[in-house]
Motif scaffolding. Structure first.
Motif, short mmCIF file in Angstrom:
data_model
loop_
_atom_site.label_atom_id
_atom_site.label_comp_id
_atom_site.label_asym_id
_atom_site.label_seq_id
_atom_site.Cartn_x
_atom_site.Cartn_y
_atom_site.Cartn_z
N ALA B 2 0.84 -1.20 0.00
CA ALA B 2 0.00 0.00 0.00
C ALA B 2 0.87 1.25 0.00
CB ALA B 2 -0.92 0.00 1.22
N GLY B 3 0.30 2.34 -0.38
CA GLY B 3 1.02 3.61 -0.32
C GLY B 3 2.13 3.67 -1.35
N HIS B 4 3.24 4.31 -1.00
CA HIS B 4 4.32 4.49 -1.94
C HIS B 4 4.97 3.17 -2.31
CE1 HIS B 4 4.20 8.80 -1.74
NE2 HIS B 4 4.17 8.74 -0.43
N ALA B 5 5.38 3.07 -3.55
CA ALA B 5 6.16 1.91 -3.97
C ALA B 5 7.51 1.96 -3.27
CB ALA B 5 6.34 1.94 -5.49
N ALA B 6 8.09 0.78 -3.02
CA ALA B 6 9.43 0.76 -2.44
C ALA B 6 10.41 1.40 -3.41
CB ALA B 6 9.84 -0.68 -2.16
N LYS B 7 11.42 2.03 -2.87
CA LYS B 7 12.44 2.66 -3.71
C LYS B 7 13.25 1.57 -4.42
CE LYS B 7 12.78 7.18 -2.17
NZ LYS B 7 13.12 8.36 -2.99
N THR B 8 13.76 1.91 -5.59
CA THR B 8 14.65 1.01 -6.31
C THR B 8 15.87 0.66 -5.46
OG1 THR B 8 14.02 2.20 -8.31
CG2 THR B 8 15.93 0.74 -8.48
N PRO B 9 16.19 -0.63 -5.34
CA PRO B 9 17.44 -0.98 -4.66
C PRO B 9 18.65 -0.40 -5.40
CG PRO B 9 16.05 -2.92 -5.00
CD PRO B 9 15.44 -1.81 -5.79
N VAL B 10 19.75 -0.28 -4.68
CA VAL B 10 20.96 0.28 -5.27
C VAL B 10 22.11 -0.70 -5.08
CG1 VAL B 10 22.67 2.12 -5.09
CG2 VAL B 10 20.23 2.66 -4.95
N CYS B 11 22.83 -0.96 -6.16
CA CYS B 11 24.01 -1.83 -6.11
C CYS B 11 25.22 -0.99 -6.51
CB CYS B 11 23.81 -2.99 -7.09
SG CYS B 11 25.31 -3.95 -7.36
N VAL B 12 26.11 -0.75 -5.57
CA VAL B 12 27.26 0.12 -5.82
C VAL B 12 28.50 -0.74 -6.10
CG1 VAL B 12 28.70 1.98 -4.92
CG2 VAL B 12 26.28 1.86 -4.26
N LEU B 13 29.12 -0.52 -7.25
CA LEU B 13 30.32 -1.29 -7.60
C LEU B 13 31.54 -0.39 -7.39
CD1 LEU B 13 29.00 -3.01 -10.88
CD2 LEU B 13 28.83 -3.80 -8.50
N GLY B 14 32.28 -0.67 -6.32
CA GLY B 14 33.43 0.16 -5.97
C GLY B 14 33.10 0.95 -4.73
N LEU B 15 33.77 0.66 -3.62
CA LEU B 15 33.40 1.25 -2.34
C LEU B 15 34.50 2.18 -1.80
CD1 LEU B 15 31.64 -1.84 -0.72
CD2 LEU B 15 30.60 0.11 -1.91
N GLY B 16 35.02 3.01 -2.69
CA GLY B 16 35.98 4.03 -2.27
C GLY B 16 35.23 5.21 -1.66
N LEU B 17 35.88 6.36 -1.66
CA LEU B 17 35.27 7.56 -1.07
C LEU B 17 33.87 7.83 -1.63
CD1 LEU B 17 35.32 10.29 0.47
CD2 LEU B 17 36.39 11.27 -1.56
N ILE B 18 33.77 7.85 -2.97
CA ILE B 18 32.50 8.24 -3.59
C ILE B 18 31.49 7.09 -3.53
CG2 ILE B 18 31.41 9.08 -5.70
CD1 ILE B 18 33.25 11.15 -4.45
N GLY B 19 31.90 5.91 -4.02
CA GLY B 19 30.99 4.78 -3.99
C GLY B 19 30.55 4.43 -2.57
N GLY B 20 31.50 4.47 -1.65
CA GLY B 20 31.17 4.16 -0.26
C GLY B 20 30.19 5.17 0.33
N SER B 21 30.32 6.40 -0.11
CA SER B 21 29.38 7.42 0.39
C SER B 21 28.01 7.26 -0.24
CB SER B 21 29.95 8.81 0.11
OG SER B 21 31.15 9.02 0.84
N VAL B 22 27.97 6.84 -1.52
CA VAL B 22 26.67 6.58 -2.17
C VAL B 22 25.96 5.43 -1.45
CG1 VAL B 22 25.53 5.78 -4.27
CG2 VAL B 22 27.38 7.47 -4.42
N LEU B 23 26.72 4.37 -1.14
CA LEU B 23 26.11 3.23 -0.44
C LEU B 23 25.50 3.68 0.89
CD1 LEU B 23 25.80 0.07 -0.61
CD2 LEU B 23 27.75 -0.04 0.95
N ARG B 24 26.27 4.47 1.65
CA ARG B 24 25.76 4.95 2.93
C ARG B 24 24.53 5.85 2.75
NH1 ARG B 24 31.54 5.52 3.43
NH2 ARG B 24 32.47 4.76 5.39
N ALA B 25 24.60 6.76 1.78
CA ALA B 25 23.49 7.71 1.59
C ALA B 25 22.23 6.97 1.13
CB ALA B 25 23.89 8.79 0.59
N ALA B 26 22.39 5.97 0.25
CA ALA B 26 21.23 5.22 -0.24
C ALA B 26 20.59 4.45 0.91
CB ALA B 26 21.66 4.28 -1.36
N ALA B 27 21.44 3.85 1.74
CA ALA B 27 20.91 3.10 2.90
C ALA B 27 20.22 4.07 3.86
CB ALA B 27 22.05 2.36 3.60
N ALA B 28 20.82 5.22 4.07
CA ALA B 28 20.23 6.21 4.98
C ALA B 28 18.88 6.70 4.47
CB ALA B 28 21.18 7.39 5.17
#
Lengths: 322, 322
Positions: B2-28
């Motif tokens: 019900a209500g809003h559809a779930a957000k698209t999952p995110v798969c980050v390839l490469g967990l350096g400064l930028i990728g690691g921050s995207v992973l954290r921000a998406a999870a947050a």
């Protein structure tokens, strides 16, 4: 007077960002501090903030002479010769320092005015991209390096008086010879200004550049926000040192361009640049404590210590050898 | 659901400064977010911080395919072709974006791998001089411009999905064509890096320079602290745009040198640099609100709006015209 002698009064000539901050810091340290500014705007701003300021050079200099004040030259380099003529006429025996960015040019002007004997140059390595009295504050110099001249002519008593003011401003004093200061200032202050200006101009012509600009560009162009007159004054007064420094930077960039087009690589510049920045981050700052001002070779010892990263954080003993 | 559809999952390839921050921000932002990193160090650091990470590409990509995840390419440009082969083999239908700094080079690689149809390039204009997973954080992109590609091939649905992630990361999206992005990035990111390296190397050879270095030098060389491999990767991948930009900067510096030696003046460079920096400080950032993703000419309209300083701060309506 019992106990400690009263601190030397301070007379600041020029109440812009730097001079205005010296006046505030000296007053905050409990000194009698008074100032002069050519424009009434600066004088009124200082008076409104509760400071002792005037636009009348013919009263401020006799007052400095009567009170034995340390005179601080804080006007742009081009305004110095005229100002120094007044100092020579009205307050020739006052100890004298400056806070401008090119030490050889100032020393030449001071010498030409017949005031070298009482002069010990100075240069606080602090600033903001703003200018004028309102931009200043008493804490501007806290923790910043402040160069103090140890040229051959430097008098121990005047040196000690200037050092005392530097420490009152919360700075650490870095002893240096004028020509060595100027070569260093070309590399760490004047060249960065020209690179920042070139970066700003280059980006301004590229569509979308300002739309995307973030940290690298903001940091890299911050000092391009400095008033053009101030940037010109310091770069142009230090041309003899700035030109070879600029040549060296252009040579490095040209080599990187060559390598990028020939081999698709900027490895040489990037690796050496990163190594240099890492060395800077780890540059030691040791306190200078063993030199006695006025003893044999004291100027040479201080120059060597400054070159090696030494700083003065508290008053050194003085023996007037004259 | 019900209500809003779930957000698209995110798969980050490469967990350096930028990728690691995207992973954290998406999870947050409440998304299912999982990542891959080649080195076990990065994987272990992410897992220790409570994130879902693996060093096994052969499990992470099928998982992305099963969950319809948005795949974020966050590896250095040289590592892309091999990685894209794996994506093509194991998750060819996932929407795809990247967070690397040279959009034309990445688009070429993605096209060569047969994945262009699902790809909308991206470039967050954020970073620090540190790198690797530990340097990242969920707020790295907050308030920063994040370029989103509006090249001719761009699919409205994938564009909307990438835009959604950008907004979830707290960024403002700047729509741009890849080649325009790259020209701008050369001017506001890659050139500043080379200037910073040249400044650091020049000063390193001058006695006393590091002893005196303060704000101008520290700001002007900050990005020289970036890992050399990262600087090389972005500069070298963008050589076609960087070379003319570097030429322009060297031309400005050479003219200033000429004027300084001939006339004792750097007025031209300093005045135009200050004017350019002032224009940047006053550059408008208007919100783009009227464009409908997928309507006729939507890509061209977004590119023009981005060029004029327009940014996307909240989701735009979508009409899939395919």
């Amino acid at each position: 007077m019992a106990g400690h002698a009263a601190k030397t009064p301070v007379c600041v000539l020029g109440l812009g960002l730097i001079g205005g901050s010296v006046l505030r810091a000296a007053a905050a340290a409990g000194r009698v501090a008074f100032g002069y500014n050519r424009s009434a705007d600066g004088v009124n701003a200082a008076i409104n903030d509760g400071f002792d300021a005037t636009a009348d050079l013919d009263t401020v200099l006799p007052r400095a002479a009567e009170t034995g004040a340390l005179i601080v030259l804080a006007v742009p380099v081009p305004a110095l010769p005229t100002l120094l003529d007044h100092v020579h006429r009205l307050a020739p025996n006052c100890p004298l320092t400056d806070v401008t960015s090119v030490k050889s040019a100032v020393l030449d002007d001071v010498t030409a005015a017949g005031l070298a004997e009482k002069f010990v140059g100075g240069h606080p390595m602090a600033g903001t991209s703003h200018s004028g009295w309102p931009a200043g504050h008493a804490e501007l110099f806290v923790g910043a390096p402040w160069v103090i001249s140890v040229d051959d002519h430097v008098d121990p008593t005047v040196f000690a008086a200037v050092l005392d003011l530097i420490l009152d401003c919360g700075s650490v004093a870095v002893p240096a010879r004028s020509e060595e200061h100027d070569a260093a200032a070309a590399a760490i202050s004047h060249l960065p200004h020209l690179l920042a200006e070139a970066l700003a101009v280059t980006a301004a012509d590229v569509p979308l550049a300002f739309a995307l600009a973030a940290g690298s560009f903001r940091d890299g162009t911050r000092v391009a926000g400095t008033a053009p007159d101030l940037v010109r004054a310091m770069c142009e007064a230090n041309a003899p040192q700035l030109v070879p420094t600029l040549d060296r930077a252009m040579e490095l960039l040209a080599a990187a361009r060559e390598s990028l087009t020939a081999d698709g690589s900027v490895a040489e510049l990037v690796n050496t640049g990163h190594a240099a920045r890492t060395r800077y981050d780890n540059f030691p700052r040791n306190e200078i404590v063993t030199v006695v001002i006025g003893e044999e070779d004291w100027r040479r010892e201080l120059a060597a210590a400054g070159r090696a990263g030494g700083v003065i954080r508290s008053a050194l003993p003085v023996r007037d050898s004259r």
